[in-house]
Each structure stands twice: as structure tokens, then as C-alpha cells.
Design an enzyme around this catalytic site. Structure first.
Site: not given
Ligand code: CP
Ligand code: NVA
Length: 331
Positions: A107, A137, A230, A271
Site C-alpha cells: 500500500r 476493495q 469516499d 470503502c
Molecule cells: N477501505 C480501506 O482500504 O480501509 P483502510 O484504509 O482502513 O485499509
Molecule cells: N480514497 C481514499 C480511500 C481510502 C480507503 C484514500 O486514498 O485515502
């Protein structure tokens, strides 16, 4: 016969509708087993590394729990504490980790980073969110919709908000792949990139899905099966953006008027995490600065009978388990 062994999971554009459906089927099986308490440590003896350059609750915990349920050892590498990025390149890190681990989750920031990690790794690499895409997701999202309605093809999903970000982009892709109707309600400045829109429209020609972009939230949400939103400012974006985004996106908030404009039995998805009240430090700060108590979704919708956000969050674990199992299983 779908065979995903050895494959990376970087974005859904790389997968056929059949392959996506297969992952969903596997996730349903694992969910049943988990609920029944049936052990499924099919990947016993394997090891995975999960790299998080950005914060996470759901994705991290899903990889950890799913990995352990499958019998694997899990090593978490956070934003600090490893050499990654500071003293060691992605390419070198990939080769080191791939010599010790059977799979690597990442990530972080640009999609090019997770792509480079995969290019240099001989083991599967899974994208746990980049600036551009959030493919794990998506599996949880469509699984939740399928659980609700029993099917996906022809269903209308409407995303309201920052539509040129990871979640908006990925929803457009997954809907196109699965023959669903994707509508994005956003100001033009936050529409997804033209190139990706065109690519998705091309996919729709084969699957029967569609992509619609509109600035009119009432027109866009009419007849929807699922409404989705989101956060207005994503991880990695500067706090100073909030003022601009609030101005741009306030008209795209999902409130009860918008929810009622969708189908009667429509569901609300997010999400998560979500700013639906002032119960967080950022939520409080925004309230003090701009007087907003709730942002992309009102607390009323978030807590309503339409909301499936916690079912969706649980499905993150089952779907991530499916991705790891299908890419790492022996036969
Ligand atoms: N939806 C999602 O990816 O949540 P986190 O940022 O908590 O992993
Ligand atoms: N768009 C958001 C999604 C989090 C799961 C972000 O990147 O912070």
C-alpha cells in the site's frame, strides 16, 4: 478453467470478468467456512510480507487475519522501521523480500511503485491501495452488492464525490468488467481521466455495462441500486486541499434526499474510513474550521437501514483471502 497461480493483483484492468467472478466465488466459500468455524489453513508453511507506506485498518487487518487463517506467517512493514524508500530502492527491496516470502502486499503512492515491485519480484504482489487504484476493495464492494441483490449484471452503481481517485477509478473499472452501469456524479474538475473512461467504455461494449459522467447528482442517482462515496481528501493529499474540496464536493454529499432519489431498496456503500460525524480528530478540525459536521455522507444515511458499510468492511477479509489463496495455492 480459471488459474491465477503466480499472478500479481495490481489492478482489475488486468483481469477478465471470469477471473473476477472466480475470485468472488472463492471469497463466498471462505466466508462460509469462516462463519462455520471450518479450518482452512491451506497455505500452511508459507510466509507473506505486507508493506504499508500509508495508514490502514481494514486492509492491514484483512491481510493479517486472512493470511493467518490460511496458515501463513505474516510480517508487517510500516511507514517507518524498514530501509524501503530511504536507503533501498523498490527494485532491491522486491528482490530481497521475494527471496524470503511467498507473496508481498503493498500500500502506498503511485501505481508505478507497485508495478515496479511486481516487475522485480518473482512472487505474487498484491496492491493494497495506490493513488490510482484500490482493487482488493472492489472485490468486497461487488461481493456486498451480490449478497444484497443476488446478481451484478445490469445493476446501477453511482459514485458521488472525488471520482478521479483510487476508489472512483476502480469502481468504474469493476463495473465495466462485470457488465454493471457505472455513473459518476462529480464536478467536471474531479471526473476520472479521459483515457481511463475511454478504456472502460471499450470494455463495456463487450460486457453490456455502461459509464456515465454527470455533474447533476439528482439526475445521476435516479434509479440506482447502490450509492457509493469516499472521503473528499485522500491519504497523501495535503490538508490545505480541504477548503477547495469542500466547496467542490458539498453538492455531492450523499444525504437522505439523494438516497431517496435512488431505488427504494438501494444500498449505501463506502470503502471507509468515513467522515459522517465529528467523532474523529480530522472531523473535529473540519467542523471548527468550516462548520461542517458531516462530509461525504450524512450520519443519517450512514446509520440508516440502507447502509451496508460494515458488511462491506467484513467482506474485505474474505475477498483478500480469496486473492491470496488463488494466487498462491499449489494446485
Ligand atoms: N477501505 C480501506 O482500504 O480501509 P483502510 O484504509 O482502513 O485499509
Ligand atoms: N480514497 C481514499 C480511500 C481510502 C480507503 C484514500 O486514498 O485515502
Amino acid at each position: 478453467m480459471v488459474d491465477l497461480r503466480g499472478r500479481d493483483f495490481l489492478k482489475l484492468l488486468d483481469f477478465t470478468p471470469k477471473e473476477i467472478e472466480h475470485l468472488l466465488k472463492t471469497a463466498v466459500k471462505f466466508k462460509k467456512m469462516k462463519h462455520e468455524g471450518t479450518p482452512h489453513n491451506y497455505l500452511k508453511g508459507k510466509q507473506i510480507a505486507i508493506i504499508f507506506e500509508k495508514d490502514s485498518t481494514r486492509t492491514r487487518c484483512s491481510f493479517e487475519v486472512a493470511g493467518k487463517d490460511l496458515g501463513m506467517g505474516v510480517t508487517y512493514l510500516g511507514p517507518t522501521g524498514s530501509q524501503l524508500g530511504k536507503k533501498e530502492t523498490i527494485a532491491d527491496t522486491a528482490r530481497v523480500l521475494a527471496s524470503m516470502y511467498d507473496g508481498i502486499e503493498y500500500r502506498g503512492f503511485e501505481q508505478t511503485i507497485v508495478q515496479e515491485l511486481a516487475d522485480y519480484s518473482k512472487v505474487p504482489v498484491w496492491n493494497g491501495l495506490t493513488n490510482e487504484f484500490h482493487p482488493t476493495q472492489m472485490l468486497a464492494d461487488v461481493m456486498t452488492i451480490k449478497e444484497e441483490f443476488g446478481d451484478l449484471k445490469g445493476r446501477k452503481l453511482v459514485f458521488c464525490g472525488d471520482a478521479r481517485n483510487n476508489v472512483g477509478n476502480s469502481l468504474m473499472v469493476v463495473c465495466s468488467k462485470l457488465g454493471m452501469h457505472f455513473t459518476c456524479c462529480a464536478p467536471k474538475a474531479l471526473f476520472p481521466e479521459e483515457k481511463l473512461v475511454e478504456e472502460c467504455k471499450k470494455i463495456c461494449k463487450e460486457t453490456g455495462g455502461s459509464v456515465t459522467l454527470t455533474e447533476d447528482i439528482m439526475k445521476g442517482t435516479k434509479g440506482a441500486d447502490a450509492l457509493y462515496t469516499d472521503v473528499w481528501v485522500s491519504m497523501g493529499e495535503p490538508m490545505e486541499l480541504w477548503e477547495k474540496r469542500i466547496k467542490l464536493l458539498k453538492p455531492y454529499q450523499i444525504n437522505m434526499d439523494v438516497m431517496k432519489n435512488a431505488k427504494k431498496n438501494a444500498i449505501f456503500l463506502h470503502c471507509l474510513p468515513s467522515f459522517h460525524n465529528t467523532g474523529t480528530s480530522i472531523g473535529k478540525e473540519i467542523f471548527e474550521k468550516y462548520g461542517l459536521k458531516e462530509m461525504e455522507v450524512t450520519d443519517e444515511v450512514f446509520e440508516s437501514s440502507h447502509s451496508r458499510v460494515f458488511e462491506e468492511a467484513e467482506n474485505r477479509m474474505h475477498t483478500i483471502k480469496a486473492v491470496m489463496y488463488e494466487t498462491l495455492k499449489k494446485q
